[in-house]
Design a protein around this motif. Structure first.
Motif, PDB file in Angstrom:
ATOM      1  N   UNK A 108      55.072  90.521 103.682  1.00  0.00           N
ATOM      2  CA  UNK A 108      56.381  90.373 103.455  1.00  0.00           C
ATOM      3  C   UNK A 108      57.049  89.326 103.943  1.00  0.00           C
ATOM      4  N   UNK A 109      56.725  88.109 103.534  1.00  0.00           N
ATOM      5  CA  UNK A 109      57.319  86.799 103.877  1.00  0.00           C
ATOM      6  C   UNK A 109      58.617  86.525 103.071  1.00  0.00           C
ATOM      7  N   UNK A 110      58.884  87.600 102.096  1.00  0.00           N
ATOM      8  CA  UNK A 110      60.073  87.490 101.523  1.00  0.00           C
ATOM      9  C   UNK A 110      60.987  88.360 102.157  1.00  0.00           C
ATOM     10  N   UNK A 119      59.181  79.235  98.884  1.00  0.00           N
ATOM     11  CA  UNK A 119      59.894  80.659  98.185  1.00  0.00           C
ATOM     12  C   UNK A 119      58.834  81.699  98.036  1.00  0.00           C
ATOM     13  N   UNK A 120      59.457  82.583  98.529  1.00  0.00           N
ATOM     14  CA  UNK A 120      58.532  83.997  98.451  1.00  0.00           C
ATOM     15  C   UNK A 120      59.656  84.983  97.709  1.00  0.00           C
ATOM     16  N   UNK A 121      59.188  85.682  96.687  1.00  0.00           N
ATOM     17  CA  UNK A 121      59.764  86.638  95.996  1.00  0.00           C
ATOM     18  C   UNK A 121      58.973  87.951  95.845  1.00  0.00           C
ATOM     19  N   UNK A 137      51.598  83.545 105.001  1.00  0.00           N
ATOM     20  CA  UNK A 137      50.682  83.323 104.099  1.00  0.00           C
ATOM     21  C   UNK A 137      50.494  84.587 103.207  1.00  0.00           C
ATOM     22  N   UNK A 138      51.151  84.221 101.902  1.00  0.00           N
ATOM     23  CA  UNK A 138      50.858  85.380 100.973  1.00  0.00           C
ATOM     24  C   UNK A 138      51.022  84.718  99.505  1.00  0.00           C
ATOM     25  N   UNK A 139      49.687  84.476  99.208  1.00  0.00           N
ATOM     26  CA  UNK A 139      49.510  83.949  97.851  1.00  0.00           C
ATOM     27  C   UNK A 139      49.967  84.747  96.705  1.00  0.00           C
ATOM     28  N   UNK A 140      50.056  86.114  96.859  1.00  0.00           N
ATOM     29  CA  UNK A 140      50.572  86.989  95.841  1.00  0.00           C
ATOM     30  C   UNK A 140      51.852  86.879  95.535  1.00  0.00           C
ATOM     31  N   UNK A 141      52.613  86.634  96.359  1.00  0.00           N
ATOM     32  CA  UNK A 141      54.243  86.410  96.421  1.00  0.00           C
ATOM     33  C   UNK A 141      55.005  85.304  96.438  1.00  0.00           C
ATOM     34  N   UNK A 142      53.974  84.058  96.430  1.00  0.00           N
ATOM     35  CA  UNK A 142      54.990  82.693  96.491  1.00  0.00           C
ATOM     36  C   UNK A 142      55.320  82.419  94.942  1.00  0.00           C
ATOM     37  N   UNK A 143      56.679  82.363  95.036  1.00  0.00           N
ATOM     38  CA  UNK A 143      57.601  82.194  93.641  1.00  0.00           C
ATOM     39  C   UNK A 143      57.121  80.601  93.294  1.00  0.00           C
TER      40      UNK A 143
END
Length: 379
Positions: free
Chosen positions: A200-202, A253-255, A283-289
């Motif tokens: 949840x870095x977003x 940006x994380x989304x 670090x979360x490659x799945x949610x980097x915008x």
């Protein structure tokens, strides 16, 4: 902490106070700092200040200072009152203003989760404040700790985590279930393996700690993976300083979007304090915008990003461990990366229940326990 007899001499100028201790050390305090920290200006019950910085002179001047009965008396120019500072209190400010549990980075490789990290049974955590204090201290030191014998019931995770901090509610509710579902809105709810990441870095703020309680363990696949972001960042800073600098200075940006949530935030992959210490990894490659950078900055960022991603695949940094039914892991979500190997829910069911805890509440619970045992020891 010194006792009053350990103070050897007091020297004052208009702008500062200098204390010489019996062991040869010297401590200096600015006049403006002393003026702002007078105990007489605090509420006797709450300890909070009754005045604001704008309420006293911009450059308060010391007329004289002396040691009397375990306190330093400071007389101000053009002010009628005298300030008194307890010597033990001044010694504490000079040495270590705030007690904290030091973080110790670790590298996976040969580490064994059941041997090298804190484990305690839930009943023991509940019944022994001393054991809970030790367990929490090791959690903060290593960023991860384990509980055993947590009942496989829906509310067990909430009951267990109420002993160590406050639950943070999200769009998933107070708790969330990690198991395979058709057409998942989050790949965590699938059979797929998940690379090491933080959750949840977003969000603002990012969840502080995460608990995962294994209700049903799969005997085949679904092993848990962990890595210490502090160790990864330290390695990158030493071996790839340019990449480290890029990942600490680029706002990423994380989304996350689903039917009931639309979340967005920007933050660097590696977060630093004002003095340059690593305070977080996001670090979360799945949610980097999609990044919106210049051509040169985009290429430089992706070069650094890839170097960090390759480190995550290095077994030397990984801790691999299969949680058993009834086990619970609690970890610092702004430090410890977690993941899993793939599994087949068609062959074997796998079900975890998770929740997030606010970061400050976990640190507060540990500090309260340390304060209690320090008071008992000194009594």
């Amino acid at each position: 902490m010194k006792n009053p007899a350990a103070l050897k001499a007091v020297h004052a100028t208009a702008d500062s106070l200098t204390l010489q201790w019996a062991d040869g050390r010297t401590s200096q305090f600015a006049a403006i700092w002393l003026r702002d920290n007078q105990s007489e200006q605090r509420d006797a019950h709450s300890g909070q200040r009754l005045v604001d910085i704008a309420d006293f002179p911009a450059t308060p001047k010391i007329r004289s200072a002396s040691l009397q009965a375990g306190a330093v008396h400071v007389h101000w120019e053009n002010e009628p009152h005298t300030a008194m500072f307890d010597v033990e209190w001044l010694a504490a400010q000079a040495d270590t203003p705030f007690e904290h549990v030091p973080m110790q980075p670790w590298i996976g490789g040969s580490l064994d989760a059941s041997r090298d990290f804190a484990w305690v049974g839930l009943r023991q955590l509940n019944e022994s404040a001393a054991d809970r204090s030790r367990w929490l201290s090791r959690l903060l030191t290593n960023g991860i700790a384990f509980l055993s014998e947590v009942p496989a019931t829906d509310d067990a995770i909430l009951e267990a985590m109420s002993l160590v901090g406050r639950i943070a509610e999200t769009n998933y509710g107070l708790v969330f279930d990690v198991r395979s579902v058709p057409r998942p809105e989050n790949l965590a709810f699938s059979d797929l393996g998940l690379g090491l990441h933080t959750d949840n870095p977003y969000r603002e703020p990012v969840p502080g700690f995460q608990a995962l309680h294994m209700l049903i363990a799969s005997p085949d696949g679904g092993e848990n993976l962990f890595a210490d972001g502090l160790a990864l960042a330290a390695h990158l800073r030493h071996d790839e300083p340019d990449a480290f600098a890029r990942l600490t200075s680029t706002a990423v940006p994380f989304r996350y979007q689903s039917k009931d949530a639309d979340l967005y935030a920007e933050r660097p992959l590696i977060q630093l304090s004002c003095d340059g210490a690593v305070t977080g990894v996001h670090y979360n490659n799945r949610s980097i915008a999609p990044l919106r950078l210049s051509l040169d900055d985009t290429q430089a960022f992706y070069g650094a990003y890839r170097k960090f991603a390759l480190l995550l695949r290095d077994p030397a940094f990984q801790l691999k461990f299969r949680l058993r039914g009834g086990d619970l892991v609690l970890f610092d979500n702004q430090r410890i990366l977690h993941g899993r190997t793939p599994f087949s829910s068609a062959k074997h069911a796998r079900h975890l229940r998770g929740c997030y805890l606010t970061r400050d509440s976990v640190y507060s619970e540990s500090a309260l326990l340390r304060r209690h045992f320090n008071a008992v020891t000194s009594a």
